[in-house]
Design a protein around this motif. Structure first.
Motif, PDB file in Angstrom:
ATOM      1  N   SER A 118       0.861  -1.179   0.000  1.00 52.62           N
ATOM      2  CA  SER A 118       0.000   0.000   0.000  1.00 52.62           C
ATOM      3  C   SER A 118       0.897   1.227   0.000  1.00 52.62           C
ATOM      4  O   SER A 118       2.067   1.160   0.388  1.00 52.62           O
ATOM      5  N   VAL A 119       0.332   2.336  -0.418  1.00 54.48           N
ATOM      6  CA  VAL A 119       1.072   3.595  -0.487  1.00 54.48           C
ATOM      7  C   VAL A 119       0.386   4.602   0.429  1.00 54.48           C
ATOM      8  O   VAL A 119      -0.831   4.796   0.349  1.00 54.48           O
ATOM      9  N   TYR A 120       1.162   5.194   1.319  1.00 53.61           N
ATOM     10  CA  TYR A 120       0.688   6.266   2.189  1.00 53.61           C
ATOM     11  C   TYR A 120       1.630   7.445   2.058  1.00 53.61           C
ATOM     12  O   TYR A 120       2.836   7.271   1.868  1.00 53.61           O
TER      13      TYR A 120
ATOM     14  N   GLU B 168       5.771   3.375  -0.531  1.00 54.00           N
ATOM     15  CA  GLU B 168       5.148   2.060  -0.688  1.00 54.00           C
ATOM     16  C   GLU B 168       5.778   1.087   0.309  1.00 54.00           C
ATOM     17  O   GLU B 168       7.009   0.991   0.393  1.00 54.00           O
ATOM     18  N   ARG B 169       4.910   0.403   1.053  1.00 52.60           N
ATOM     19  CA  ARG B 169       5.356  -0.575   2.055  1.00 52.60           C
ATOM     20  C   ARG B 169       4.403  -1.770   2.018  1.00 52.60           C
ATOM     21  O   ARG B 169       3.317  -1.677   1.450  1.00 52.60           O
ATOM     22  N   PRO B 170       4.774  -2.870   2.683  1.00 57.18           N
ATOM     23  CA  PRO B 170       3.817  -3.970   2.821  1.00 57.18           C
ATOM     24  C   PRO B 170       2.513  -3.459   3.453  1.00 57.18           C
ATOM     25  O   PRO B 170       2.542  -2.634   4.372  1.00 57.18           O
TER      26      PRO B 170
ATOM     27  N   LEU C  12      -1.908   1.937  10.679  1.00 64.10           N
ATOM     28  CA  LEU C  12      -1.144   1.362  11.790  1.00 64.10           C
ATOM     29  C   LEU C  12       0.047   0.570  11.269  1.00 64.10           C
ATOM     30  O   LEU C  12       1.161   0.685  11.794  1.00 64.10           O
ATOM     31  N   SER C  13      -0.152  -0.221  10.221  1.00 66.53           N
ATOM     32  CA  SER C  13       0.947  -0.988   9.633  1.00 66.53           C
ATOM     33  C   SER C  13       2.052  -0.059   9.133  1.00 66.53           C
ATOM     34  O   SER C  13       3.233  -0.279   9.402  1.00 66.53           O
ATOM     35  N   THR C  14       1.661   0.986   8.422  1.00 65.49           N
ATOM     36  CA  THR C  14       2.638   1.939   7.888  1.00 65.49           C
ATOM     37  C   THR C  14       3.402   2.612   9.017  1.00 65.49           C
ATOM     38  O   THR C  14       4.629   2.732   8.979  1.00 65.49           O
ATOM     39  N   CYS C  15       2.677   3.044  10.047  1.00 66.54           N
ATOM     40  CA  CYS C  15       3.307   3.737  11.166  1.00 66.54           C
ATOM     41  C   CYS C  15       4.294   2.820  11.896  1.00 66.54           C
ATOM     42  O   CYS C  15       5.418   3.232  12.209  1.00 66.54           O
TER      43      CYS C  15
ATOM     44  N   HIS D  16      13.161   5.349   1.251  1.00 68.56           N
ATOM     45  CA  HIS D  16      12.216   4.593   0.426  1.00 68.56           C
ATOM     46  C   HIS D  16      11.716   5.403  -0.777  1.00 68.56           C
ATOM     47  O   HIS D  16      10.807   4.951  -1.470  1.00 68.56           O
ATOM     48  N   ILE D  17      12.294   6.591  -1.011  1.00 66.28           N
ATOM     49  CA  ILE D  17      11.877   7.407  -2.151  1.00 66.28           C
ATOM     50  C   ILE D  17      13.046   7.510  -3.127  1.00 66.28           C
ATOM     51  O   ILE D  17      14.139   7.000  -2.867  1.00 66.28           O
ATOM     52  N   SER D  18      12.833   8.188  -4.242  1.00 65.89           N
ATOM     53  CA  SER D  18      13.883   8.262  -5.270  1.00 65.89           C
ATOM     54  C   SER D  18      15.120   8.971  -4.731  1.00 65.89           C
ATOM     55  O   SER D  18      15.039   9.832  -3.850  1.00 65.89           O
ATOM     56  N   LYS D  19      16.264   8.600  -5.276  1.00 67.03           N
ATOM     57  CA  LYS D  19      17.528   9.197  -4.859  1.00 67.03           C
ATOM     58  C   LYS D  19      17.514  10.702  -5.087  1.00 67.03           C
ATOM     59  O   LYS D  19      17.990  11.460  -4.239  1.00 67.03           O
ATOM     60  N   LEU D  20      16.940  11.140  -6.185  1.00 66.02           N
ATOM     61  CA  LEU D  20      16.883  12.574  -6.491  1.00 66.02           C
ATOM     62  C   LEU D  20      16.127  13.331  -5.386  1.00 66.02           C
ATOM     63  O   LEU D  20      16.617  14.329  -4.847  1.00 66.02           O
TER      64      LEU D  20
END
Length: 176
Positions: free
Chosen positions: A88-90, A105-107, A130-133, A149-153
């Motif tokens: 999921s994406v938060y 994006e995380r599980p 809750l999962s994301t946190c 977890h985001i782009s290097k730029l």
């Protein structure tokens, strides 16, 4: 209970793994209480001990909506023992990286073992916010930030911005 100052990027403490807690005692409970006060004051929904300069594996969080009763959680030595293949994406933010938000994006779901504020072993399965946190805060305990977890730029851009702000603050402090 005390509101403690937050550790802000680029402080190197944010990149160091935290040490396990050997026993949940009054000192750890007092730390958790201070962390909750600091988190609510910020305001935020999660806080890892390293974000107040304490290098121990303690996390507090509360994902209750504003209109709901507070539901604070204390997780000591939390460990993800299962994560879903579904993701999921938060949009995430971080009290240590103020005013910066980005989709991550995380599980979608995780199962976590931990000790509660009384030192009792617990296991929960979490999804949604809750999962994301939980994942975000456990990352902190491992020296990982959500910007990893985001782009290097984008990561380089925000890192430079905070490094520049820290240098400017130090210069002003030196001049005072």
């Amino acid at each position: 209970m005390t509101i403690r100052p937050l550790v802000i990027l680029p402080d190197p403490l944010l990149r160091k793994p935290c040490d396990p807690v050997a026993v949940v005692d009054d000192e750890v409970r007092a730390l958790a209480d201070d962390m909750l006060d600091t988190m609510y004051d910020a305001p935020g929904i999660g806080l890892a001990a390293c974000q107040i300069g304490v290098m121990r594996r303690v996390v507090v969080l509360d994902v209750a909506r504003e209109e709901d009763e507070p539901a604070p959680m204390v997780l000591v030595n939390p460990q993800i023992v299962w994560s879903s293949e579904e993701t999921s994406v938060y949009q995430e933010g971080c009290l240590s990286i103020p005013d910066f938000f980005e989709d991550v994006e995380r599980p979608a779901a995780v199962r976590v073992t931990f000790l509660d504020r009384n030192g009792e072993p617990r296991e929960i399965e979490a999804d949604g916010l809750l999962s994301t946190c939980i994942q975000h805060e456990i990352d902190h305990l491992n020296g990982v930030l959500f910007i990893d977890h985001i782009s290097k730029l984008k990561r380089d851009r925000v890192t430079r911005k905070f490094a520049k702000a820290a240098k400017e603050a130090q210069r002003q402090s030196d001049d005072a």
